[in-house]
Design a protein around this motif. Structure first.
Motif, PDB file in Angstrom:
ATOM      1  N   VAL A 121       0.862  -1.178   0.000  1.00 35.95           N
ATOM      2  CA  VAL A 121       0.000   0.000   0.000  1.00 35.95           C
ATOM      3  C   VAL A 121       0.900   1.230   0.000  1.00 35.95           C
ATOM      4  O   VAL A 121       2.083   1.150   0.343  1.00 35.95           O
ATOM      5  CB  VAL A 121      -0.943   0.046   1.226  1.00 35.95           C
ATOM      6  CG1 VAL A 121      -2.005  -1.030   1.133  1.00 35.95           C
ATOM      7  CG2 VAL A 121      -0.164  -0.067   2.522  1.00 35.95           C
ATOM      8  N   GLU A 122       0.334   2.353  -0.376  1.00 36.69           N
ATOM      9  CA  GLU A 122       1.082   3.611  -0.424  1.00 36.69           C
ATOM     10  C   GLU A 122       0.885   4.384   0.869  1.00 36.69           C
ATOM     11  O   GLU A 122      -0.230   4.496   1.364  1.00 36.69           O
ATOM     12  CB  GLU A 122       0.591   4.441  -1.598  1.00 36.69           C
ATOM     13  CG  GLU A 122       1.296   5.776  -1.769  1.00 36.69           C
ATOM     14  CD  GLU A 122       0.653   6.609  -2.860  1.00 36.69           C
ATOM     15  OE1 GLU A 122       1.114   6.510  -4.016  1.00 36.69           O
ATOM     16  OE2 GLU A 122      -0.307   7.337  -2.566  1.00 36.69           O
ATOM     17  N   VAL A 123       1.969   4.895   1.435  1.00 38.31           N
ATOM     18  CA  VAL A 123       1.878   5.796   2.580  1.00 38.31           C
ATOM     19  C   VAL A 123       2.361   7.171   2.129  1.00 38.31           C
ATOM     20  O   VAL A 123       3.393   7.307   1.470  1.00 38.31           O
ATOM     21  CB  VAL A 123       2.710   5.296   3.783  1.00 38.31           C
ATOM     22  CG1 VAL A 123       4.171   5.055   3.414  1.00 38.31           C
ATOM     23  CG2 VAL A 123       2.613   6.284   4.945  1.00 38.31           C
TER      24      VAL A 123
ATOM     25  N   GLU B 181       5.815   6.676  -0.124  1.00 37.15           N
ATOM     26  CA  GLU B 181       6.577   5.426  -0.053  1.00 37.15           C
ATOM     27  C   GLU B 181       5.625   4.238  -0.098  1.00 37.15           C
ATOM     28  O   GLU B 181       4.404   4.396   0.011  1.00 37.15           O
ATOM     29  CB  GLU B 181       7.414   5.380   1.226  1.00 37.15           C
ATOM     30  CG  GLU B 181       8.491   6.440   1.302  1.00 37.15           C
ATOM     31  CD  GLU B 181       9.294   6.388   2.593  1.00 37.15           C
ATOM     32  OE1 GLU B 181      10.274   7.128   2.698  1.00 37.15           O
ATOM     33  OE2 GLU B 181       8.931   5.592   3.491  1.00 37.15           O
ATOM     34  N   GLU B 182       6.191   3.050  -0.241  1.00 28.28           N
ATOM     35  CA  GLU B 182       5.405   1.824  -0.248  1.00 28.28           C
ATOM     36  C   GLU B 182       5.599   1.080   1.072  1.00 28.28           C
ATOM     37  O   GLU B 182       6.709   1.034   1.616  1.00 28.28           O
ATOM     38  CB  GLU B 182       5.821   0.911  -1.405  1.00 28.28           C
ATOM     39  CG  GLU B 182       5.484   1.467  -2.776  1.00 28.28           C
ATOM     40  CD  GLU B 182       5.886   0.531  -3.896  1.00 28.28           C
ATOM     41  OE1 GLU B 182       6.446  -0.563  -3.587  1.00 28.28           O
ATOM     42  OE2 GLU B 182       5.646   0.857  -5.077  1.00 28.28           O
ATOM     43  N   LEU B 183       4.520   0.497   1.581  1.00 28.74           N
ATOM     44  CA  LEU B 183       4.564  -0.351   2.768  1.00 28.74           C
ATOM     45  C   LEU B 183       4.142  -1.761   2.376  1.00 28.74           C
ATOM     46  O   LEU B 183       3.186  -1.938   1.627  1.00 28.74           O
ATOM     47  CB  LEU B 183       3.606   0.166   3.850  1.00 28.74           C
ATOM     48  CG  LEU B 183       3.861   1.544   4.455  1.00 28.74           C
ATOM     49  CD1 LEU B 183       2.785   1.852   5.494  1.00 28.74           C
ATOM     50  CD2 LEU B 183       5.246   1.622   5.083  1.00 28.74           C
TER      51      LEU B 183
ATOM     52  N   ARG C  44      -4.006   4.371   2.533  1.00 28.80           N
ATOM     53  CA  ARG C  44      -5.295   3.807   2.134  1.00 28.80           C
ATOM     54  C   ARG C  44      -5.058   2.700   1.129  1.00 28.80           C
ATOM     55  O   ARG C  44      -4.026   2.654   0.442  1.00 28.80           O
ATOM     56  CB  ARG C  44      -6.219   4.879   1.554  1.00 28.80           C
ATOM     57  CG  ARG C  44      -5.724   5.513   0.277  1.00 28.80           C
ATOM     58  CD  ARG C  44      -6.772   6.469  -0.243  1.00 28.80           C
ATOM     59  NE  ARG C  44      -6.300   7.154  -1.450  1.00 28.80           N
ATOM     60  CZ  ARG C  44      -7.093   7.859  -2.243  1.00 28.80           C
ATOM     61  NH1 ARG C  44      -8.379   7.960  -1.963  1.00 28.80           N
ATOM     62  NH2 ARG C  44      -6.607   8.468  -3.304  1.00 28.80           N
ATOM     63  N   GLY C  45      -6.003   1.812   1.038  1.00 32.38           N
ATOM     64  CA  GLY C  45      -5.882   0.680   0.128  1.00 32.38           C
ATOM     65  C   GLY C  45      -6.974  -0.325   0.416  1.00 32.38           C
ATOM     66  O   GLY C  45      -8.074   0.032   0.848  1.00 32.38           O
TER      67      GLY C  45
ATOM     68  N   ALA D 159      -3.658  -4.627  -0.482  1.00 34.28           N
ATOM     69  CA  ALA D 159      -3.490  -4.246  -1.889  1.00 34.28           C
ATOM     70  C   ALA D 159      -3.681  -2.744  -1.989  1.00 34.28           C
ATOM     71  O   ALA D 159      -4.397  -2.133  -1.197  1.00 34.28           O
ATOM     72  CB  ALA D 159      -4.502  -4.981  -2.772  1.00 34.28           C
ATOM     73  N   SER D 160      -3.031  -2.155  -2.978  1.00 32.92           N
ATOM     74  CA  SER D 160      -3.022  -0.704  -3.094  1.00 32.92           C
ATOM     75  C   SER D 160      -4.331  -0.171  -3.675  1.00 32.92           C
ATOM     76  O   SER D 160      -5.059  -0.875  -4.378  1.00 32.92           O
ATOM     77  CB  SER D 160      -1.859  -0.259  -3.975  1.00 32.92           C
ATOM     78  OG  SER D 160      -2.045  -0.733  -5.307  1.00 32.92           O
TER      79      SER D 160
END
Length: 386
Positions: free
Chosen positions: A42-44, A72-74, A92-93, A195-196
């Motif tokens: 997911v994107e932060v 960034e990506e988590l 969010r995702g 999932a994003s």
């Protein structure tokens, strides 16, 4: 209706559809939102230079939500901390539950944070279920009662939209979201179940439901068997029988034979195409090893991937599902029960020994020749009290 494009990464590919209606704030610019849902991450978004430790400082900022300083990506719903002071986070995702059942979510953070989840893949149905009013230790989910959600019923493999908002003032900084559910205890939500978020796009020729099912199975097959994931969509199917080539090879079928999709090599009353969609093994008539063949479980309405349902009693007639299957009676008809076993006679008396004057604990069962005992004030057995 809005339709999301195929996602692809490592463990799954998914398409999901639904009516889109965002109500919690402005969407980021279209160019900043991917049009592909990507599993496993997911994107932060981080917003720097915002003082204060309250979420109101974050959402009241002109930066939120469209203009983060860093994205960034988590691969799990947590950050270890040490990033700094006076910033906000926005994640969010989608969450993808591994099984149908009841779940509970837990939130920890430093400082203020809230976690919200939707009843579907739609942001319009999102609601806050857990909050941290001040700060907690890393993965400390017990400081405030508001950190834990109530019981939330979710369906396996369905996408549920979520949001996490976090505000750091000074000192330590971190956040994490954990959950517990069917068959597992409290743990941080990892890459297999996230999932994003993605922007809607044009609908594919295949229905969203069909694409989701196919995509999920392809990712599951590759991930379970350690195969290199192929992001091609539709997935490789040389004979056009609806079966993923890798699955056919792993299950002893021929990826160039269009007729084996309707075959049943393992004799469990499920043809190959059904086994692929259900997730069972074609070369194993009892995938979960519970004594009931896959086809029989599917016909009964049981889960051929869950070995615990054999010991359950679907119709409440006192016999387990496995006992009914072995006896040839119906698992969902309380009036159709196995014939009772003939009683076995044993000479003597059955003696049951309990601990406590209210028969609190059964200690032993014996067969005695006669009823003739005198223990006085001693023990009736060595393993019992006076």
């Amino acid at each position: 209706m809005s339709v999301y494009r195929v996602l692809s990464l490592g463990s799954a590919i998914i398409i999901i559809s639904g009516c889109q209606s965002w109500q919690l704030g402005r969407l980021p610019p279209t160019a900043a939102v991917p049009d592909k849902i990507t599993p496993g991450m997911v994107e932060v978004r981080y917003y720097d230079g915002i003082s204060g430790s309250s979420l109101s400082n974050l959402v009241g900022s002109a930066q939120f939500p469209d203009n983060p300083n860093v994205t960034e990506e988590l691969t799990e719903l947590s950050i270890a901390g040490g990033r700094g002071d006076n910033y906000g986070s926005y994640v969010r995702g989608f969450i993808v539950p591994p099984a149908t059942g009841d779940y509970r979510f837990y939130l920890a953070s430093d400082d203020n944070a809230e976690f919200a989840i939707s009843t579907s893949d739609q942001p319009s149905e999102v609601r806050v279920v857990a909050t941290v009013p001040n700060w907690t230790g890393v993965q400390d989910y017990d400081k405030y009662s508001s950190q834990a959600s109530g019981i939330i019923s979710l369906s396996a493999d369905k996408l549920y939209y979520f949001e996490l908002r976090h505000k750091e003032g000074g000192g330590g900084d971190h956040f994490s979201v954990a959950w517990e559910g069917p068959g597992f205890g409290q743990s941080v939500i990892g890459s297999a179940y996230i999932a994003s978020w993605a922007q809607p796009t044009e609908a594919p020729s295949q229905s969203s439901g069909e694409s989701y099912n196919l995509g999920y199975r392809v990712g599951f097959v590759d991930g379970q068997n350690g195969l290199a994931f192929n992001p091609q969509f539709p997935p490789e199917d040389q004979d056009k029988d609806g079966l993923y080539d890798n699955w056919e090879i792993l299950n002893g079928l021929d990826p160039q034979n269009p007729n084996d999709g309707t075959s049943d090599p393992d004799g469990d009353f499920l043809v190959s195409a059904d086994e692929f969609l259900i997730g069972t093994r074609e070369n194993n008539p009892d995938t979960d090893g519970d004594g009931i063949p896959d086809g029989a479980e599917y016909a009964y309405g049981l889960d051929p991937l869950d070995n615990t349902d054999a010991s359950e009693d679907m119709d409440g007639d006192g016999y387990t599902n496995l006992e009914e299957h072995n006896a040839g009676t119906s698992v969902n008809d309380a009036n159709d029960t196995p014939a009772p076993a003939e009683p076995t006679a044993v000479a003597g008396f059955t003696a049951q020994y309990f601990e406590g004057s209210n028969f609190q604990r059964l200690v032993a069962v014996e067969v005695q020749d006669s009823v003739n005992f005198d223990w006085s004030r001693g023990q009736p057995r060595p393993d019992m009290p006076d």
